[in-house]
Design an enzyme around this catalytic site. Sequence first.
Site, mmCIF file in Angstrom:
data_model
loop_
_atom_site.group_PDB
_atom_site.id
_atom_site.type_symbol
_atom_site.label_atom_id
_atom_site.label_comp_id
_atom_site.label_asym_id
_atom_site.label_seq_id
_atom_site.Cartn_x
_atom_site.Cartn_y
_atom_site.Cartn_z
ATOM 1 N N PRO A 77 0.834 -1.209 0.000
ATOM 2 C CG PRO A 77 -0.920 -1.611 1.490
ATOM 3 C CD PRO A 77 0.384 -2.177 1.004
ATOM 4 C CB CYS A 78 1.557 3.466 -2.645
ATOM 5 S SG CYS A 78 -0.007 3.654 -3.539
ATOM 6 C CD GLN A 79 -3.274 3.669 0.388
ATOM 7 O OE1 GLN A 79 -2.278 3.004 0.631
ATOM 8 N NE2 GLN A 79 -4.407 3.117 -0.007
ATOM 9 C CG PHE A 81 5.856 6.012 0.327
ATOM 10 C CD1 PHE A 81 6.800 6.553 1.176
ATOM 11 C CD2 PHE A 81 5.629 4.650 0.371
ATOM 12 C CE1 PHE A 81 7.527 5.757 2.048
ATOM 13 C CE2 PHE A 81 6.342 3.841 1.247
ATOM 14 C CZ PHE A 81 7.294 4.389 2.083
#
Length: 352
Positions: A77-79, A81
């Site tokens: 999950p990239c939220q 960054f």
Amino acid sequence: MNNIYTAISLFSGAGGMDVGFKDAGVSIVWANELDKNASDTYEANHPEIILRRGDINESLHELHNYKGTDIIFGGPPCQGFSVAGKMDPDDERSKLIWTYLDVVKIIQPKAFVLENVKALGTLAKWKEVRDEFLKVANNLGYICYPIVLNSSDFGVPQKRERVFFIALKKDTFNYENIIQKINSHRKPSKSIRKTISHLGPAGTENNPLTCTSKITFASKPVMRKSPYAGMMFNGAGRPLNLDGVSNTLPASMGGNKTPIIDEEFLFNPNANNWILNYHKDLVEGNIQPRFGEAPSRLRRLTINEAALIQSFPENYIFRGSKSSIYRQIGNAVPCLLAEVVAKAVIKELDEI
């Protein structure tokens, strides 16, 4: 390809990356996903793969049984960054890139691929995190390169930039080699019109109407040079250029952040381009901004259309509520882009 490579899929989501790796000839033996609906979607399309649901940390002990699997891939999950989010390094989701490396340490694959938002690969804000990731990977015995790719360069009808941390164990692996192999798969993307028009109008059998969020005019529109940028309508959903490619499809689709389609223009290229003309009249001061609801010819992107823009197979099965499915699609790695990366890694392994 001379060999059949095995792989483990982490943070698998709806399985977009898995479709690409399977199409490249990789045999996926084990996968993990936390979200229930995404897991249901994954199992519906990949029943032959062992899927462990829940927190990856609870399954680390099991992974010792898969030591020596050839490839690990996945997109944590990239939220944490993302420039679209809070960009918080203390966000729990930001820490999952280290969990990913914990799995690499256990498995010791020949190669691994970690996908994330472009910001992690380019922004100065994340340089320390990026450098530390590369250092840890190097200490585990890997040469690793962060490579930013735009899916529209590889046949996906969507401008979606993502970073891929691609790592191999051998000293012969270098940046120029992998870039050359990736670039050998560059090809033009089909337009949105050519990608989705065969589904038929929204509300028909092959293209159910899945987003009924009203489209209303912005009383104070934010204008840009392109009619497909700016904000001529309320909400963050912008019109799609039917003769071009889409901007990045967000995971927040399902309501007024869902992109807008001019259905009349979609099925009749000779019809007037309503969006283009409205934008032109506003820019030139010929009219004042409208109020109320937009013409009925404008409607929201459907789930089936969004899936095709992400290059999912047309027969792909999605599980969960409509909002969950939109989110699964928006969070996915475009299948065609994943396939390109997988083929490049496989070719590199073959040569080694």
